[in-house]
Structure formats: C-alpha cells, structure tokens
Design a protein around this motif. Sequence first.
Motif, PDB file in Angstrom:
ATOM      1  N   ALA A 379      79.584  -4.554  89.263  1.00 37.88           N
ATOM      2  CA  ALA A 379      79.281  -4.032  90.600  1.00 37.88           C
ATOM      3  C   ALA A 379      77.798  -3.695  90.727  1.00 37.88           C
ATOM      4  CB  ALA A 379      80.131  -2.797  90.882  1.00 37.88           C
ATOM      5  N   THR A 380      77.241  -3.028  89.720  1.00 34.50           N
ATOM      6  CA  THR A 380      75.844  -2.605  89.812  1.00 34.50           C
ATOM      7  C   THR A 380      74.890  -3.773  89.599  1.00 34.50           C
ATOM      8  OG1 THR A 380      75.904  -1.984  87.464  1.00 34.50           O
ATOM      9  CG2 THR A 380      76.326  -0.259  89.074  1.00 34.50           C
ATOM     10  N   SER A 381      75.277  -4.756  88.796  1.00 35.20           N
ATOM     11  CA  SER A 381      74.369  -5.867  88.516  1.00 35.20           C
ATOM     12  C   SER A 381      74.208  -6.792  89.712  1.00 35.20           C
ATOM     13  CB  SER A 381      74.864  -6.675  87.312  1.00 35.20           C
ATOM     14  OG  SER A 381      76.100  -7.313  87.596  1.00 35.20           O
ATOM     15  N   SER A 382      75.146  -6.739  90.666  1.00 35.52           N
ATOM     16  CA  SER A 382      75.096  -7.667  91.796  1.00 35.52           C
ATOM     17  C   SER A 382      74.454  -7.063  93.041  1.00 35.52           C
ATOM     18  CB  SER A 382      76.511  -8.138  92.151  1.00 35.52           C
ATOM     19  OG  SER A 382      77.306  -7.053  92.605  1.00 35.52           O
ATOM     20  N   MET A 383      74.229  -5.765  93.057  1.00 37.21           N
ATOM     21  CA  MET A 383      73.679  -5.126  94.246  1.00 37.21           C
ATOM     22  C   MET A 383      72.159  -5.349  94.332  1.00 37.21           C
ATOM     23  SD  MET A 383      75.658  -3.546  96.353  1.00 37.21           S
ATOM     24  CE  MET A 383      77.243  -2.726  96.537  1.00 37.21           C
ATOM     25  N   PRO A 384      71.666  -5.866  95.457  1.00 38.07           N
ATOM     26  CA  PRO A 384      70.220  -6.043  95.589  1.00 38.07           C
ATOM     27  C   PRO A 384      69.499  -4.701  95.664  1.00 38.07           C
ATOM     28  CG  PRO A 384      71.331  -6.598  97.630  1.00 38.07           C
ATOM     29  CD  PRO A 384      72.401  -6.339  96.626  1.00 38.07           C
ATOM     30  N   ASP A 450      69.131  -2.757 104.184  1.00 38.12           N
ATOM     31  CA  ASP A 450      70.298  -2.220 104.891  1.00 38.12           C
ATOM     32  C   ASP A 450      71.065  -1.271 103.971  1.00 38.12           C
ATOM     33  OD1 ASP A 450      72.409  -1.717 106.534  1.00 38.12           O
ATOM     34  OD2 ASP A 450      72.853  -3.812 106.996  1.00 38.12           O
ATOM     35  N   GLN A 451      70.496  -0.090 103.771  1.00 32.65           N
ATOM     36  CA  GLN A 451      71.097   0.856 102.836  1.00 32.65           C
ATOM     37  C   GLN A 451      72.494   1.283 103.271  1.00 32.65           C
ATOM     38  OE1 GLN A 451      68.523   4.011 101.688  1.00 32.65           O
ATOM     39  NE2 GLN A 451      70.118   5.201 100.674  1.00 32.65           N
ATOM     40  N   VAL A 452      72.695   1.433 104.563  1.00 30.04           N
ATOM     41  CA  VAL A 452      74.012   1.840 105.060  1.00 30.04           C
ATOM     42  C   VAL A 452      75.064   0.807 104.676  1.00 30.04           C
ATOM     43  CG1 VAL A 452      75.379   2.272 107.130  1.00 30.04           C
ATOM     44  CG2 VAL A 452      73.063   3.195 106.949  1.00 30.04           C
ATOM     45  N   ARG A 453      74.693  -0.469 104.821  1.00 28.95           N
ATOM     46  CA  ARG A 453      75.638  -1.540 104.489  1.00 28.95           C
ATOM     47  C   ARG A 453      75.997  -1.520 103.004  1.00 28.95           C
ATOM     48  NH1 ARG A 453      74.618  -7.052 102.930  1.00 28.95           N
ATOM     49  NH2 ARG A 453      76.527  -8.263 103.133  1.00 28.95           N
ATOM     50  N   TYR A 454      74.988  -1.392 102.158  1.00 28.87           N
ATOM     51  CA  TYR A 454      75.262  -1.428 100.724  1.00 28.87           C
ATOM     52  C   TYR A 454      75.995  -0.173 100.255  1.00 28.87           C
ATOM     53  CZ  TYR A 454      72.593  -5.689 100.526  1.00 28.87           C
ATOM     54  OH  TYR A 454      72.173  -6.976 100.735  1.00 28.87           O
ATOM     55  N   GLU A 455      75.730   0.941 100.895  1.00 26.71           N
ATOM     56  CA  GLU A 455      76.503   2.144 100.577  1.00 26.71           C
ATOM     57  C   GLU A 455      77.958   1.963 100.991  1.00 26.71           C
ATOM     58  OE1 GLU A 455      74.456   5.308 102.503  1.00 26.71           O
ATOM     59  OE2 GLU A 455      72.977   5.562 100.891  1.00 26.71           O
ATOM     60  N   ARG A 456      78.160   1.289 102.107  1.00 30.09           N
ATOM     61  CA  ARG A 456      79.523   1.021 102.564  1.00 30.09           C
ATOM     62  C   ARG A 456      80.241   0.089 101.580  1.00 30.09           C
ATOM     63  NH1 ARG A 456      78.366  -1.345 107.041  1.00 30.09           N
ATOM     64  NH2 ARG A 456      78.887  -3.483 106.471  1.00 30.09           N
ATOM     65  N   ALA A 460      83.508   1.019  99.360  1.00 31.25           N
ATOM     66  CA  ALA A 460      84.715   0.198  99.456  1.00 31.25           C
ATOM     67  C   ALA A 460      85.152  -0.269  98.076  1.00 31.25           C
ATOM     68  CB  ALA A 460      84.463  -0.995 100.371  1.00 31.25           C
ATOM     69  N   ARG A 461      84.190  -0.605  97.240  1.00 32.86           N
ATOM     70  CA  ARG A 461      84.535  -1.061  95.892  1.00 32.86           C
ATOM     71  C   ARG A 461      85.166   0.052  95.066  1.00 32.86           C
ATOM     72  NH1 ARG A 461      79.310  -4.775  94.459  1.00 32.86           N
ATOM     73  NH2 ARG A 461      80.201  -6.746  95.166  1.00 32.86           N
ATOM     74  N   LEU A 462      84.607   1.240  95.182  1.00 35.00           N
ATOM     75  CA  LEU A 462      85.192   2.358  94.445  1.00 35.00           C
ATOM     76  C   LEU A 462      86.624   2.611  94.890  1.00 35.00           C
ATOM     77  CD1 LEU A 462      82.211   4.901  94.287  1.00 35.00           C
ATOM     78  CD2 LEU A 462      83.213   3.600  92.390  1.00 35.00           C
ATOM     79  N   ALA A 463      86.860   2.515  96.196  1.00 28.70           N
ATOM     80  CA  ALA A 463      88.213   2.718  96.709  1.00 28.70           C
ATOM     81  C   ALA A 463      89.156   1.631  96.208  1.00 28.70           C
ATOM     82  CB  ALA A 463      88.186   2.730  98.246  1.00 28.70           C
ATOM     83  N   GLU A 464      88.656   0.380  96.138  1.00 27.38           N
ATOM     84  CA  GLU A 464      89.488  -0.719  95.670  1.00 27.38           C
ATOM     85  C   GLU A 464      89.777  -0.581  94.174  1.00 27.38           C
ATOM     86  OE1 GLU A 464      87.045  -3.858  97.085  1.00 27.38           O
ATOM     87  OE2 GLU A 464      88.124  -4.057  98.978  1.00 27.38           O
TER      88      GLU A 464
END
Length: 722
Positions: A379-384, A450-456, A460-464
């Motif tokens: 998850a962390t390695s793929s986030m820009p 787009d920090q809001v998008r990446y935080e979202r 979502a990933r944590l919830a999944e």
Amino acid sequence: MTDTRTDTRASAREILRTLVGRDDADFHEGQFEAISTLVDDRRRALVVQRTGWGKSAVYFVATLLLRRQGAGPTILVSPLLALMRDQVAAAARAGVRAVSINSSNAHEWAGVLEQLRRDEVDVLLVSPERLNNPSFRDEQLPALISRVGLLVVDEAHCISDWGHDFRPDYRRLRDLIATMPAGVPVLATTATANSRVVTDVAEQLAPAAAASASASAAGQPAGPGVVTIRGPLARASLRLGVLRLPDSRARLAWLLSHIDELPGSGIIYTLTVSAAEDTARLLREAGHAVRAYTGQTDTAEREESEGMLKRNEVKALVATSALGMGFDKPDLGFVLHLGAPSSPVAYYQQVGRAGRATENADVLLLPGIEDEAIWQYFATSSMPSEHKAEAVLGALGDAGGRPLSTPALEARVDLKRSPLELLLKVLDVDGAVRRVTGGWVSTGQPWVYDQVRYERIAAARLAEQQSMIDYERTTGCRMEFLQRALDDDTAVPCGRCDNCTAAWYPSDVAVAAASAAAASLDRVGVELEPRAQWPTGVASLGVDVRGNIPVGERLAAGRALARLTDLGWGGPLRDLFAVQAADAAASAAMTSACVRVLADWNWEERPAAVISMPSRRHPLLVASVARALSEAGRLPWLGSLDLVGGGPDGSSGGNSAYRLAAVWNRFEVGAELAAALAPFAGKPVLLVDDLADSRWTLTVAGRLLRRAGTSAVLPFTLALRS
C-alpha cells in the motif's frame, strides 16, 4: 420498438448459440437487456455480474449485431495478456474476428493495422497503456475513434480509485469516452465492485450520471446516463473455508499433506513472488506437478503454464495476483490462498476463477500472521509522493521542452524505475506531463497534489483490510459476508461453507510433510549477483564513472542467508531489521545458518580472510556474524573498512544513480586495515554486511578492496531485500 427488440433478440440468440456451441442456449437474466441497451438504444451500460455469468458474450454478440448494421469495429480495453488470449480464442468461436495489440506481439502490429484499414477486424483488444503510446495515440487512435462501433472497458473497477495504482491508465478512459462520436455505445464490465466503485465507474462513463447510477441498480434506464445491470454475486458452486494454522511451516505442511485431496486442478495464491517460487519448489520436490506463475515469470513460460493448467497437465499453478482477472478455466476445481489478499473485493475476484462450469469447487484460505505487514508494504510503496512528483515536474521543466527518457529522469530524480514509471503515469493522467517520442515532457499545466484523494484511498484500504480480517474471523456465512462486502443486497446464507455446516477440510498434518516443510523453510543461501555496470547519468551527480565496471574492480558472485520476503528465514530477518528493533548479536541459530551458507558455497578459491562493513545501525549484528564466520572457517578477521565523513545514512529506496552517489567516497581502507591486508595480497577475501538492497555499498567497498590488492571480494549478507 417491440418488433425491433424481438428481431434483435432472435439474431442475438443465434449468435449466442454459435458462441457457446449449443443449440438450446439462451440468455441469462440481464444479458439480453445489456445487448439491447447497446444495440437498440446505443447507450452506455455498466454490467456488474459474477465471474462466469457471461459478460464477454454480451460484447461479442453486440459487436456482431452492430457490425451487421454497418458499424465500425469494437475497441476492447483489456488489462492482462492472459485475458486477451482467452478473449481472442472465445471471439473466434463466435465468428468474431478479434486481434490484439500488446507488448508481446509487436511483430504483428503492422499486419493488424492493415487489417483495420481494410475493415477486416471486428474487435481490437488493446491494453490501457497502449492508448497512450505516442504513435498509437497520435496516428492510429483518432482514425479508430472516428469509426468505432462500440467501446468496451473490461475489468472496469480499475477505473475507480480502488484500483488507481494497478492501472493508472484506466483513469484516462474518461477522456477517451468524452471524445467518442455521438451515438456510439459504451460498455463497462466487472465482477468485483461495491456500491462506491459502481458509482465511481458510472461517473467516469458519463459524469452527469453519477447521481443516477445507484438508482439504476436493478437495470432501469437512468435517464440519458448509464444503465447499470447488476446481478447477485452468490456462487453456488463454491464451498468456502478458512483454516488458521500457526505459521508458514504448518501451512506448507498442510498443503503437502492434502494437495492431492483437492478436487481437480487449481490455483494456489501467495502474496509475494518468493513465496510462490518457494512453495512451488517444495511441492515439486515432493513429486507434485506444479509451476510458479508471477509477474517476474517470462511471458512465454506464463502462456505455457496457463495452457498446462487448462489441459489439467499440472495439479496447480502457484501464483501471485499476476494470474487473476479474466483467466478462463471453467472447470477449475479449487483455489487456495497461502496468505490473505488485502480486501474481500480482491479475494472474491481471485476465488471467482473456480467453479464456473462445475457444480462444486473448493475455496480455502490459510491466513498468515505476516499478512498485514505485506499489505502495508504494498500500500505504501504504490502511493505517489508530493515531494517526488514535484521533483519530476521540476526536472522536466528544467529540460526546457526537450523530452527526457525514463533513464534520464532517474539521474535527476531519486526514484527507482517502477515507482518512477507509476508516478509518470499518474502525472500523465492528471495532465501535468505527456508521453512523446523520445520520453516525457511537461505540459506546463498547473498541477496540485490531490492529498484529499490519496487520504481517501488510504482510508478505504484500511477499511478493506479490516473487512478481510473480519471475513477470516466471522462465525456467519462466508459467501454472504463476501456478497455484503460488495454491497450485494441479495445475500443470504449459502449453506455450504465451513460456518454454515462444518469444517469440510482436514486440519491434520502428516509427520513426513511437517519434516519436509521444516527442511524447506530452513533452506539457506541466495545468490547475490554482482553489479557489472555503473548506472546511467551518475556523472551528473558528481560520480565520474560510466559504462561497464572494470572486471578487476568488480565483486565476485556473493551469497545472502535469505531474502526478506522468503517464507523461512525471511520472518526472523524481517524482525531483525524492523524499524523498532534494537541492535544485537545474531542468534546462535542464525550464525549456524550463515555457516551452512558458506559450507554450500562453491567458490573458485577459498577466501583467505574476513572483512566486515562498518555499520551505524547494526554494528553488533555485523560484528557477530563476521566473528562467527571467521571462527567457523578458521579465517582471520581483519576488521572493517572506515567510514568517511560519517558515512552514508543507510536509508533504503531511491534509484541506482542516487544510491551510488550516496555511498561514493564514504568508505576507505584505513591504515590499520591496509596493514592487516598486506599479507593477503593476491588472495580473495570475504566481505560481510547486514543487508543488500541496491548492492552499491558492497560494490563500492569491493572496488576499494580490489584496488588495495585482493584478488577477489566475495560479499556475504544476512539478508537480500528482494
């Protein structure tokens, strides 16, 4: 209108029967509705149906009907080569002339384009990345769009934020759809989408229709927007279960004990490449016909393995998620997971490969205690990163409009190749950069992270992830749980899973299997390949080297105890290198394992002495291993190299050019070591370090020792990062 639809149904049924090879075939609920939406109404449709329902029949039948009406070819955006191969074969059975343009058939592209010009193609399959290939995008795509009869987006959930890092290019489809001529129907299909993803995808298909997407879930038209046809996701053929075992050894032992009892042939999923390779090796050594299948497997070998599984020539493919969407073997008898995917959506997608044309198929999850750590890593390695994105844009801006290739950018931005390519795709989709012949250029358009998008996305990933843990622990029906996780309101208890009935799988482990698993996991020794070339562009970072590393300054081939991702020693090594772990001497078991690596090492000439790397993070660990190897091999330990200016900071990550620059001129052969080395001039030495990642630290140190008179430097590390 009624007469027209009646005629369409009759023609469509005729094509369907040719496709499936049965004179009595008829449509499943929703299939003809989707076809009519495309053919009679020329509208946009989103079809969310379980694997095996027949989504491909919808677009193949619709294609032939539209072609009979004089429409141009269908463009089918498809994500995986395996999926493309199956779709081309399925199309041929229906008399659909389908061809593909992808990375594995470049030699056929000219012929395909000529067929398109002669209007001899009914369906063109392309990957989402191909849509942004400069020559295809600028030279072929405009002509195709001008006469396209139908656009199909397969595995459409990849458009959504849920799959942004799997295929960023899917997000580009929104712009493509906006350029479609009026009246050209668009179809998006997927088997894995909850309500959030359905709404997101519908918004990409027709932005104004987002609000009406959920209202059309039963198949009713949503005004001028998107018709969503969504069916129940229950899979009556699947028998689900979860078996908790204490560790990797127990899971592998269970698999060795019971693989022959699993029905037919199937897929064994793992979370990492090394786990797939290690598991496949263990099973083969025990006499089972299996093959590994990962993103690192050669394309030809992957295709061969797919064919062997379809022909039941192997019991299983031991695979990562590289074997996933669209792989078509209707009689697949089982899917087993050694470690859980990070969400019920991903899990449902993978288990959906089984039981498509059989009454029964077994699905078993064997979760691991390491699963959450692996989820977090990916998850962390793929986030820009905003900082890295700004660095890329700055480098392209400094180029003054001149295209920069990816290797050229690596020399200007501290990012490895894969994350750099992913970031460039994200910036490209966002309109900030553009891929052109010769590399990448800045568009000059303003870009905001787009920090809001990446935080979202992160939330979502944590919830999944938590939902996947809940699936493992639930005492309710497992199929019902998966359906509800995908917002399927038709969910009811399946009456087949281990919670609805009883555990249908054995839990015992044969003694011989336990011993074999333990021996496999205790296997030690991974080859550490020496660097042979200096990285491109490193001279711009103040390191005046280029081209091949002189043979007289290279390392010899080395060894590591294990990879950090290995099933066996990987676990203890991950604990050792965890951020919060304190520096300490290696355990007796670990140093014993290191000695075994040396005992199995078939070097050309035995090393004459041991030298260690200076370490700021793990001095006790490195010294303990060097001392143990020195004593076991009866070799003098000469000490370590010296740090210069405090040495490198030891941080991981970054690309080769930056990693080399970070360690260049940061070590030296000090006076004491030089004196100790003098008697061993012309002899090989063993160089000990804790962790090999980029291998540039060892390469630089080895070069110094070769220049100091050693005949060879054999590197040894406890761990190899990957």
